[in-house]
Design an enzyme around this catalytic site. Sequence first.
Site, PDB file in Angstrom:
ATOM      1  N   LYS A 112      19.235  34.261  55.332  1.00  0.00           N
ATOM      2  CA  LYS A 112      18.740  33.618  54.106  1.00  0.00           C
ATOM      3  C   LYS A 112      18.767  34.604  52.938  1.00  0.00           C
ATOM      4  O   LYS A 112      19.191  34.273  51.835  1.00  0.00           O
ATOM      5  CB  LYS A 112      17.306  33.107  54.316  1.00  0.00           C
ATOM      6  CG  LYS A 112      17.184  31.877  55.211  1.00  0.00           C
ATOM      7  CD  LYS A 112      15.740  31.394  55.271  1.00  0.00           C
ATOM      8  CE  LYS A 112      15.611  30.129  56.112  1.00  0.00           C
ATOM      9  NZ  LYS A 112      14.240  29.590  56.133  1.00  0.00           N
TER      10      LYS A 112
ATOM     11  N   ASP B 207      14.174  26.476  51.458  1.00  0.00           N
ATOM     12  CA  ASP B 207      13.900  26.253  52.873  1.00  0.00           C
ATOM     13  C   ASP B 207      13.732  24.748  53.084  1.00  0.00           C
ATOM     14  O   ASP B 207      13.543  23.989  52.130  1.00  0.00           O
ATOM     15  CB  ASP B 207      12.625  27.010  53.252  1.00  0.00           C
ATOM     16  CG  ASP B 207      12.187  26.760  54.684  1.00  0.00           C
ATOM     17  OD1 ASP B 207      13.050  26.724  55.566  1.00  0.00           O
ATOM     18  OD2 ASP B 207      10.984  26.579  54.904  1.00  0.00           O
TER      19      ASP B 207
END
Length: 1224
Positions: free
Chosen positions: A867, A426
């Site tokens: 993701k 991230d």
Amino acid sequence: MSPAGRIREKLRWSHLYSFSCLRPHVKELEGPHSLGGPGFSRIIHCNQPRMHRKKPLNYTSNYISTTKYNILTFLPKAIFEQFRRVANLYFLMAAILSLTPIAPFSAVSMIAPLAFVVGLSMAKEALEDWRRFMQDMKVNSRKVSIHQGDGKFDYRPWQKVQVGDVVKIEKDQFFPSDLLLLSSSYEDGICYVETMNLDGETNLKVKRSLEVTLPLNEDLAFKDFAGIIRCEDPNPNLYTFVGKFEYGGQIYALDPNQILLRDSKLRNTAYVYGVVIFTGHESKVMQNSTRSPSKRSRIERKMDCIIYFLFSLLVLISLISSIGFAVNTKFDMPKAWYLQPKNTTNMYDPSRPALSGIFHLVTALILYGYLIPISLYVSIEVVKVLQATFMNNDLHMYDEETGHPAQARTSNLNEELGQVDTILSDKTGTLTCNQMDFLKCSIAGASYGVRSSEVEIAAAKQMAFDLDGEDSTHSGVSMNNCSIEDPWDNKSVHFEGSEIELEAVVTSKDGKEQKPLIKGFSFEDSRLMDGNWMNEPNADVILLFFRILAICHSAIPEPNEETGSFNYEVESPDEGAFLVAAREFGFEFCRRTQTSVFVRERYPSGHPIEREYKVLNLLEFNSKRKRMSVIIKDEDGQILLLCKGADSIIFDRLAKNGRTFQEDTTRYLNDYGESGLRTLALAFRKLEEHEYSAWNSEFLQAKTTISSDREAMLERVSDMMERDLTLIGATAVEDKLQKGVPQCIDKLAQAGLKIWVLTGDKMETAINIGYACSLLRHGMKQICITTMNTESLDQDDKKAVGENVLMQIANASEMIKLEEDPHAAFALVIDGKTLAYALEDDTKHQFLSLAVNCASVICCRVSPKQKALVTRLVKEGTGKTTLAIGDGANDVGMIQEADIGVGISGVEGMQAVMASDFSIAQFQYLERLLVVHGHWCYKRIAQMICYFFYKNIAFGLTLFYFEAYTGFSGQSVYDDWYMILFNVILTSLPVISLGVFEQDVSSEVCLQFPALYQQGPRNLFFDWYRIFGWMANGLYSSLIIFFLNISIFYDQAFRVEGQTSDMAAVGATMFTCIIWAVNCQIALTMSHFTWIQHLFVWGSIFTWYIFLILYGMVSPIISGGAFHIFVESLAPAPIYWSVTLLVTIACNLPYLAHISFQRSFNPMDHHVIQEIKHFKKDVEDRHMWTRERSKARQKTKIGFTVRVDAKIRHLRGRLQKKYSSMVV
């Protein structure tokens, strides 16, 4: 004020509603209702808990249990868990068969080791479950005040709370169950709730009760209280609630704003009253408590394959033994008259040799069971727990600022840390701090703010290296006499006399000393500070800009007695930065009521004036809306809508005459994005009274609708108002890089790891953060795969877009394939909309192939689900170990999907940490976690497992040789107790010390030579070549141990009197040779010794002799042939000692020769480093040490070191050209 007066005042205040949290008006009961169907059948009788104990309701109690077992289920479930392992199941069968006559050992010798190993594992399970039980009891025993009747409240444990109970919660207490808020200590029925345990968010949430229940604000008010709640059934959704409250003959709509969820905490509120809706495991937080996915390391999965191989070997030699026994029974048994072959059992019947062979097969399967290491699993568990303890206590991964150490939340994946191939990270809160600083802004088409962002500083530094000119020096190039701080090493790069001007990197425009920085505010521009903005051309627009910062939010101010100012409880760090900026500009948000916000405005009057702005509606931010609006009425009676949000969203909603500053603002927004800043656009709209009233009526109607599509209706109505806006400007806040991120990425790149960034930020911001942390660099060729907005396209058009994305991927792959420059580097950048097409089944493999061939991959504007999907694609597509790292709730999906999940205990709460396998406080600690602990744990576990199989093969095959030597009789050469102690005591501690303390190189050297890490991803220490090599070593040792002993003792005198040795003496001598050989072997394997290793290795050998002495002193009934064997038989015999020495040397000589040859002619990286350190060449010959360090870097195309290498190549090329021109 009388209660009636309080109610009338509330009715006057009732126009304040938030977008998702509205206090609804009364809705009359009209005909059949939507609630009551499937999924909406729950009925709660308020203040009547007894009605819910019996059928048909029969709701669950508030007792919660997170344990795996209970008193009744522990034994059956724990035993089942243990015997799911194939090895343990085999030993269980062997232990059962040991009770029959066909067993070659006594029952004790088979049952005792199994009971010890299984018992130890079960004890570990019981201890872990007991801890969970005690934690549950601690929660269940918390006290809460419950209404007992007649307006009296009494404290009872949480587990006694029942559906329908009225409870009173006091400040800083947790809610015991899901409650409907009835009233609070505040007159307007609001309360502040912290939901960190639910969603990881640290900001406070505002909850509001229904107006009709506001009089229920004291204990006695509940004496005759009664009502009915009809609502949705238990479900895991934390953010929705649909229900209705029947009270006083009327119906009131319920929504999430009135619901207080279990495990959230009451803050800044003296007390609240609530009625229990969901209890225990039906509460929303318990509905969300899913178990983390089960993860197993690659080494553990491979170990299973080795176990299966050894089982196959066991069956093979058992078949050979049984066939040999059957043949021997048929042809040789009749000749052995002394065995009375005619008077025998089925196990030795010459007339039925096949049946005898079958019986012997079972005997052989038990006899050779020592090929399977019974203590392997429990030893690995012990080692991994100890390894995790060392990680948790590593001071180099302890963050002093937050007080958070590294934490191995599971010990199952320690060795997997040393085999990572790809890191998926991230950005916000992981690479960056998630601590926002207000740095720049654009107002009325003018840009303000002269400080540099870290990205600008990094870019300027790179430009300095890239500048042409003869005045270049090693430290930099001078230009305009400006100084730029190097974010990596705090040195400076200077610039003089260049045509390039870097206005953005000037740190102080007038050269004055910088003021001390204020947290959240790094802005510097004298045009706006100290009221100077009133002299600017568009002062009225600037004034409105500041007011939007101070008013358009959902923050809660808390007075700070130390500073005399305010701290703000905010929804996001951005919002906190805006409020600090507003305060510094002279507009301090100081107070909030349900109907108003109060701002102390220093300007334009020059002295603080507290102004009240009545808040009519608050339309809150969410990820779908990407904007927030507040409708206010100022002191002049003017109604305004103030809005802030993503620039793409705001620009789409501008009026034709509201775009005056759009062109300039867009240009500045792009500049801010290129500087790595997070941006929001600000706009407003003036509203007429009738216009607002008409809209508000429709809004209230949508809000009071009791149905599951209420949110969609509200979104539509809100969208109607947020139109025809006038653009004011934009903000730019900096999310600073975390400390040490560039160095960490550089080191990880040198270690050969690939790094992908998955972020929700827009492309420009992500790209520039990539430059700042050296994932991108100038000269790297960027492949940007994008597509148009596809939301309004039909199916055919979307298919065409998908084909276009596939074509872009194919063209990019072809470009990489045709690239001839060996130093060329490619970076792939893709946004979320395009990624949706790239992840489709017919495209994802081509996308992965392209991404793998790129040095950097940055995915922008991706959702949490995307993701997780990207992580799964990399994990399954490459077949290599993936590690996902993040800090927020939106990272949980990819953390759980990856082979290893690492959570950062940052600003966004603990949800990522709770879902992770390992947690660290900052991204920079990932370097040590992988390069040091990962490298060590991989090698330790790999060597430990290989050694385990080596020693068990060396021991187990001697039993096979002896049986073959004795006509496949099923006779064991060793005493039963020797075999019991072999795995459990005599060889267990040295192998545990190898797994816990072994270091091929120190932690400092691991960091200096990052390429050592590649031994893990390349699996150099646990490939089949090394595994079979260790097995071959075990085979060789077993041959030496058996045949040397047999050949020496066969016809040699053993005692002084001339007697030959008996089987007990031969067995004890062989076992002594095994103990010496395998313990010396592990000593040769170790590279790093402490007193603990010495104690365990040599202590194990010493323990064997102590056991022999003590066992020999036991009655012959128990010790049998071992009675006084050491004192009277072995110790006085020189041949015993000489054979032990000879066999030990012969067993370990090949390994010693192999390692000597390897170190001399084909050394591995750590061998070279070990010799350099041993001969202190790192101190005496620093040039050689530096040269070796430069070699110890994997070839990579990202990281700051690669930037320097690229510059060196560039300078060499220039020098070469210059030299060539001089020669010509």
